[in-house]
Design a protein around this motif. Structure first.
Motif, PDB file in Angstrom:
ATOM      1  N   GLN A 274       0.571  95.485 -63.703  1.00  0.00           N
ATOM      2  CA  GLN A 274       1.283  95.576 -64.981  1.00  0.00           C
ATOM      3  C   GLN A 274       0.324  95.976 -66.093  1.00  0.00           C
ATOM      4  O   GLN A 274       0.658  96.806 -66.943  1.00  0.00           O
ATOM      5  CB  GLN A 274       1.970  94.258 -65.313  1.00  0.00           C
ATOM      6  CG  GLN A 274       3.141  93.972 -64.398  1.00  0.00           C
ATOM      7  CD  GLN A 274       3.767  92.628 -64.693  1.00  0.00           C
ATOM      8  OE1 GLN A 274       3.066  91.613 -64.789  1.00  0.00           O
ATOM      9  NE2 GLN A 274       5.068  92.607 -64.831  1.00  0.00           N
ATOM     10  N   GLY A 275      -0.847  95.401 -66.116  1.00  0.00           N
ATOM     11  CA  GLY A 275      -1.846  95.782 -67.107  1.00  0.00           C
ATOM     12  C   GLY A 275      -2.258  97.235 -66.961  1.00  0.00           C
ATOM     13  O   GLY A 275      -2.427  97.956 -67.945  1.00  0.00           O
ATOM     14  N   GLN A 276      -2.406  97.694 -65.711  1.00  0.00           N
ATOM     15  CA  GLN A 276      -2.763  99.088 -65.466  1.00  0.00           C
ATOM     16  C   GLN A 276      -1.664 100.037 -65.953  1.00  0.00           C
ATOM     17  O   GLN A 276      -1.956 101.088 -66.514  1.00  0.00           O
ATOM     18  CB  GLN A 276      -3.036  99.313 -63.970  1.00  0.00           C
ATOM     19  CG  GLN A 276      -4.300  98.652 -63.495  1.00  0.00           C
ATOM     20  CD  GLN A 276      -4.454  98.722 -61.983  1.00  0.00           C
ATOM     21  OE1 GLN A 276      -3.525  99.049 -61.255  1.00  0.00           O
ATOM     22  NE2 GLN A 276      -5.652  98.404 -61.502  1.00  0.00           N
ATOM     23  N   ALA A 277      -0.403  99.653 -65.735  1.00  0.00           N
ATOM     24  CA  ALA A 277       0.709 100.495 -66.198  1.00  0.00           C
ATOM     25  C   ALA A 277       0.699 100.609 -67.721  1.00  0.00           C
ATOM     26  O   ALA A 277       0.906 101.688 -68.280  1.00  0.00           O
ATOM     27  CB  ALA A 277       2.042  99.931 -65.712  1.00  0.00           C
ATOM     28  N   VAL A 278       0.436  99.499 -68.407  1.00  0.00           N
ATOM     29  CA  VAL A 278       0.359  99.528 -69.869  1.00  0.00           C
ATOM     30  C   VAL A 278      -0.811 100.399 -70.309  1.00  0.00           C
ATOM     31  O   VAL A 278      -0.685 101.240 -71.206  1.00  0.00           O
ATOM     32  CB  VAL A 278       0.225  98.097 -70.436  1.00  0.00           C
ATOM     33  CG1 VAL A 278      -0.103  98.122 -71.918  1.00  0.00           C
ATOM     34  CG2 VAL A 278       1.498  97.302 -70.181  1.00  0.00           C
TER      35      VAL A 278
END
Length: 81
Positions: free
Chosen positions: A18-22
């Motif tokens: 999720q952090g990578q997607a953001v």
């Protein structure tokens, strides 16, 4: 009443999709210069009575057994004024 905050984050060695997607979306939205993003959870607890050592021990136990998955997450307990 006092407020105690429990911040829960994935351990550094655990991938954070999720952090990578953001992080990948930010440049497309015009926010450049962000090297990494990690996503976490924040719990705000309103505590009845004083936040003494015994209360902090109970909150730590709560975070360790219920709020965080300590296999993959770290947590920090803070008292706010």
């Amino acid at each position: 009443m006092a407020r105690v905050v429990v911040d829960v984050m994935l351990k550094p060695e655990i991938l954070d999709p999720q952090g990578q997607a953001v992080q990948r979306a930010l440049p497309r939205l015009g926010f450049a210069g962000i090297a990494d993003v990690r996503q976490g959870k924040r719990f705000e607890l309103e505590v009845e009575g004083p936040v003494d050592e015994a209360a902090l021990v109970r909150i730590h136990e709560m975070a360790e057994t219920f709020l965080a998955n300590t296999v993959i997450e770290d947590f920090v307990v803070k008292v706010e004024s």
